[in-house]
Design an enzyme around this catalytic site. Structure first.
Site, PDB file in Angstrom:
ATOM      1  N   ASP A 197      31.443 -41.875 -43.433  1.00  0.00           N
ATOM      2  CA  ASP A 197      32.064 -43.073 -42.837  1.00  0.00           C
ATOM      3  C   ASP A 197      32.809 -42.724 -41.555  1.00  0.00           C
ATOM      4  O   ASP A 197      33.512 -41.713 -41.482  1.00  0.00           O
ATOM      5  CB  ASP A 197      33.076 -43.691 -43.810  1.00  0.00           C
ATOM      6  CG  ASP A 197      32.421 -44.685 -44.734  1.00  0.00           C
ATOM      7  OD1 ASP A 197      31.348 -44.360 -45.275  1.00  0.00           O
ATOM      8  OD2 ASP A 197      32.987 -45.789 -44.926  1.00  0.00           O
ATOM      9  N   ASP A 234      26.227 -54.446 -40.227  1.00  0.00           N
ATOM     10  CA  ASP A 234      25.998 -53.857 -41.529  1.00  0.00           C
ATOM     11  C   ASP A 234      27.323 -53.622 -42.262  1.00  0.00           C
ATOM     12  O   ASP A 234      28.294 -53.159 -41.661  1.00  0.00           O
ATOM     13  CB  ASP A 234      25.286 -52.515 -41.282  1.00  0.00           C
ATOM     14  CG  ASP A 234      24.782 -51.863 -42.540  1.00  0.00           C
ATOM     15  OD1 ASP A 234      24.186 -52.553 -43.371  1.00  0.00           O
ATOM     16  OD2 ASP A 234      24.996 -50.644 -42.699  1.00  0.00           O
ATOM     17  N   GLU A 277      26.901 -58.931 -42.711  1.00  0.00           N
ATOM     18  CA  GLU A 277      26.495 -58.637 -44.079  1.00  0.00           C
ATOM     19  C   GLU A 277      27.781 -58.419 -44.860  1.00  0.00           C
ATOM     20  O   GLU A 277      28.440 -57.387 -44.716  1.00  0.00           O
ATOM     21  CB  GLU A 277      25.633 -57.372 -44.144  1.00  0.00           C
ATOM     22  CG  GLU A 277      25.135 -57.126 -45.564  1.00  0.00           C
ATOM     23  CD  GLU A 277      24.943 -55.667 -45.937  1.00  0.00           C
ATOM     24  OE1 GLU A 277      24.262 -55.399 -46.931  1.00  0.00           O
ATOM     25  OE2 GLU A 277      25.505 -54.782 -45.262  1.00  0.00           O
TER      26      GLU A 277
HETATM   27  C1  GLC Z   1      23.530 -52.205 -45.967  1.00  0.00           C
HETATM   28  C2  GLC Z   1      22.043 -52.255 -45.766  1.00  0.00           C
HETATM   29  C3  GLC Z   1      21.387 -51.256 -46.657  1.00  0.00           C
HETATM   30  C4  GLC Z   1      21.930 -49.873 -46.338  1.00  0.00           C
HETATM   31  C5  GLC Z   1      23.448 -49.852 -46.392  1.00  0.00           C
HETATM   32  C6  GLC Z   1      23.994 -48.596 -45.790  1.00  0.00           C
HETATM   33  O1  GLC Z   1      23.908 -52.591 -47.225  1.00  0.00           O
HETATM   34  O2  GLC Z   1      21.573 -53.557 -45.998  1.00  0.00           O
HETATM   35  O3  GLC Z   1      19.996 -51.265 -46.516  1.00  0.00           O
HETATM   36  O4  GLC Z   1      21.438 -48.950 -47.270  1.00  0.00           O
HETATM   37  O5  GLC Z   1      24.010 -50.920 -45.679  1.00  0.00           O
HETATM   38  O6  GLC Z   1      23.943 -48.645 -44.390  1.00  0.00           O
END
Ligand code: GLC
Length: 551
Positions: free
Chosen positions: A171, A201, A242
Site C-alpha cells: 500500500d 480502484d 469502486e
Molecule cells: C479492486 C479491483 C480488483 C483488484 C483489487 C486490487 O478491487 O477491482 O480486481 O484485485 O482492486 O487492486
C-alpha cells in the site's frame, strides 16, 4: 441544472485490452486491436469505455499491480498506440475512462525497490512500515482463502509492510504529501492524453488510515482534493469510485454538496438485484433502491450486473447469500473468497435468454448509468478451470474461426471458452450480428431505447404498487415527462394492475412492442407480464419531445 453532465446518461463498457483483440499475433490483446474494434462498440451504442489497468506491470493481479504508471505495458503496445486509440474513440464519440490503481503499487515498482533497500531514501515513506507484526495483521484480508495477512516482512528492509490486497501489492502511504503529488501527476498525465476520467480502484482503502498503531480516521478531504484537481485540469472529467460500502456511507463519497466523487458503483443494489433474481421477490431490491435514493443532484450511480471481479455478495445476510449461491452457483468451485461467485452472467442464469434479457433490461432501468461487461452482450460463458477471477476474463469471442477470431497465435494469454453451450462456435459476434433476434442485436436495441429515456439518468423514481411480490414497477419523472418500466422476476406469467398516481388519464405507450394501455374506470392499467417479462412505457404518448419542458 447543468444538462450536459455526460456521465448522467452514458453507456459504459468495461473492457480489458488483454482479452479483446490481438492485432500482432502474440496471443495478447493490444491497443491496435482495441482500435480496430471501435466500430463494433460504436455500432452497439457504447458511449464510454472503461479500460482495466494497462500500464507496465508484472500482471500478477490482472494489471492492478503497476510497476510504471507512465508506460503502457509493452504487451499491449506503446503510449503512441494508446493515444491513437483514444483519438479514434473520440472520433466516434466514445469517451475513454481508465482504472486508477493507486492504493498500492507492484512490489516491483522502483519506488518500492528503492524504499526497501534504503531506509533514508525519500521512497521509504511512500509505503507503510512497522518494526513488528501488528496484532491484527490477520484481519481485513481482501482475498480470504488465498491471502493470509495484511502485513508481510520484507527481508531486505527487515520490517513489515502493509498490503490491504496481495503481498505483492504494498500500500502507498497516502499521508505522505509526496505520494499525493505523485497521484496528481499520474492523473494529470492521462488527462493530457485525453481520458475523460478514472475508475478509482479500492477507494475506501485509499482513504483509510494505514498506520500500524490505532486506526486513524478516514481522510475524506482527499476525495475533494482529487475532484478539485481533476476539474481544474480537465473541466468535464470525472471519477467513478469502486467503493463497496453500506448505503449510509455513500453520501460521504459523493460529498453532501456533491463536491467529492461524481460517480460510484452501486454495489448495494447489485447484490440485491441478484438476490431478487434468485428468489423471485422484489421487496429487498425495492428497499435497496430506497436506501440508495439520496444523492446530490450532480452525483450518479453506476449500475451493473457482472464486472471483472467475483460477484461480491458480502453485504447480504448469510441466509440471503446462500439463496443466491443455491440458485446460481451451487458448486463450491463456482464460489470465491467466502463471499462471491466467479461465474459470468449467462451461466448463472442457466443460459435462459428470457432471464438474461430481463436481467439486462432491469439493469438499464435502474436509477443511474449502466455499465456493461465485455462479452455479456453475447451471453459469453466462463472457464471454471482457470484460477480465481480469471474464470470470467477469457478472450472475446468474435467468430467461429481459430481462437474465436481473437488472435492468430498458437498460445493465448488465457484460453478461449471452447466447449459446451458457451463455446465460441455457439456464441460469437459474427453469428449474432447476422441474426436479428440475437442477444447482441437485442442489446443494441435496448441501448438505443435507454439513450432515448434520459429520465432514468436524470429523474426521480417512485416504486409503483402492482400488488405482486415478483414484479417491480418503477416510474421516472423529469421535465414534464414520465416513463414506467415494469419487470417480472418470476418464471410465471402474471396479471397486474398498474396505477399511476397523478397521471390517471395518461395513455401508456409501450416502447418495445406496438401496444398501449388506457386506465380502466378504477384508474388501473391491467397488464399481463410474460414469464421474465419486461415492459418499457412512456406515459402520455409519443409526443414526448414536444411535451418536454425546457428546464
Ligand atoms: C479492486 C479491483 C480488483 C483488484 C483489487 C486490487 O478491487 O477491482 O480486481 O484485485 O482492486 O487492486
Amino acid at each position: 441544472m447543468i444538462k450536459d453532465l455526460w456521465y448522467k446518461n452514458a453507456i459504459i463498457y468495461s473492457v480489458n485490452v488483454e482479452s479483446f483483440l490481438d492485432s500482432n499475433g502474440d496471443g495478447v490483446g493490444d491497443f491496435e486491436g482495441l482500435s480496430r474494434s471501435l466500430d463494433y462498440l460504436q455500432g452497439m451504442g457504447i458511449t464510454c469505455l472503461w479500460l482495466a489497468p494497462f500500464q507496465k506491470s508484472p500482471r500478477r493481479d490482472h494489471g492492478y499491480d503497476i510497476s510504471d504508471y507512465y508506460q503502457v505495458d509493452p504487451c499491449f503496445g506503446t503510449l503512441g498506440d494508446f493515444v491513437d486509440f483514444t483519438h479514434e474513440a473520440h472520433q466516434r464519440g466514445i469517451r475513454v475512462m481508465m482504472d486508477l490503481a493507486i492504493n498500492h503499487t507492484s512490489d516491483q515498482h522502483p519506488w518500492f525497490q528503492e524504499a526497501r533497500r534504503d531506509p533514508s531514501s525519500k521512497y521509504r515513506d511512500y509505503y507503510v512500515w512497522s518494526e513488528t507484526k501488528p496484532e491484527d495483521a490477520h484481519k481485513g484480508v481482501i482475498f480470504p482463502g488465498v491471502q493470509e495477512t495484511t502485513w508481510t516482512r520484507d527481508p531486505v528492509a527487515r520490517q513489515y509492510y502493509f498490503h490491504r490486497f496481495y503481498p505483492f501489492q504494498p500500500d502507498l502511504n497516502i499521508d505522505n504529501p509526496l505520494v499525493l503529488a505523485e497521484i496528481r501527476k499520474i492523473m494529470g498525465f492521462y488527462l493530457e492524453l485525453g481520458v475523460s476520467g478514472f475508475r478509482m480502484d479500492a477507494v475506501p482503502f485509499v482513504i483509510e488510515g494505514k498506520s500500524p498503531q490505532a486506526r486513524s480516521p478516514m481522510n475524506w478531504q482527499l476525495l475533494r482534493d482529487f475532484r478539485q484537481f481533476l476539474q481544474w485540469r480537465s473541466r468535464d472529467a470525472i471519477i467513478l469510485a469502486e467503493a463497496n460500502v453500506e448505503p449510509k456511507h455513500s453520501v460521504r463519497y459523493f460529498g453532501e454538496d456533491g463536491d467529492r466523487l461524481q460517480m460510484m458503483f452501486n454495489f448495494w443494489v447489485n447484490q440485491h438485484v441478484f438476490l431478487a433474481m434468485a428468489t423471485g421477490e422484489v421487496k429487498p431490491l425495492v428497499k435497496a433502491l430506497e436506501q440508495t435514493r439520496e444523492r446530490p443532484p450532480n452525483a450518479q450511480w453506476a449500475q451493473f450486473l457482472r464486472n471483472h471481479d467475483e460477484l461480491d455478495l458480502g453485504r447480504l445476510s448469510e441466509r440471503q447469500r446462500q439463496a443466491v449461491f443455491d440458485a446460481m452457483a451451487p458448486d463450491p468451485d463456482m464460489q470465491l473468497y467466502e463471499r462471491g461467485i466467479r461465474r459470468r452472467l449467462a451461466p448463472m442464469l442457466h443460459g435462459d435468454q428470457r432471464r438474461l434479457r430481463m436481467a439486462y433490461s432491469l439493469m438499464f432501468a435502474l436509477p443511474g448509468t449502466p455499465v456493461l461487461r465485455y462479452g455479456d452482450e453475447l451471453g459469453m460463458g466462463d472457464r471454471l478451470d482457470l484460477p480465481e477471477r480469471d474464470s470470467g476474463r477469457t478472450p472475446m469471442q468474435w467468430s467461429n474461426e481459430k481462437n474465436a477470431g481473437f488472435s492468430r497465435a498458437d498460445k493465448l494469454v488465457r484460453p478461449i471458452v471452447d466447449e459446451g453451450p458457451y463455446g465460441y462456435e455457439q456464441v460469437n459476434v459474427a453469428d449474432q450480428r447476422r441474426d436479428p433476434e440475437s442477444l447482441l442485436n437485442w442489446t443494441a436495441r435496448m441501448i438505443r431505447i435507454r439513450k432515448e429515456v434520459p429520465e432514468i439518468g436524470w429523474g426521480n423514481f417512485d416504486v409503483l404498487d402492482v400488488g405482486h411480490p415478483g414484479v417491480l414497477a418503477l416510474r421516472y419523472r423529469w421535465l414534464n415527462n414520465s416513463v414506467v418500466v415494469v419487470h417480472n422476476l418470476t418464471d410465471e406469467a402474471v396479471e397486474i394492475g398498474l396505477r399511476l398516481p397523478g397521471e390517471r388519464d395518461r395513455t401508456l405507450v409501450n416502447l418495445l412492442t406496438r401496444d398501449h394501455s388506457q386506465a380502466d374506470r378504477r384508474g388501473l392499467h391491467p397488464l399481463i407480464m410474460e414469464p421474465y417479462g419486461y415492459h418499457w412505457y412512456r406515459a402520455g404518448g409519443l409526443g414526448y419531445l414536444l411535451d418536454r419542458t425546457a428546464v
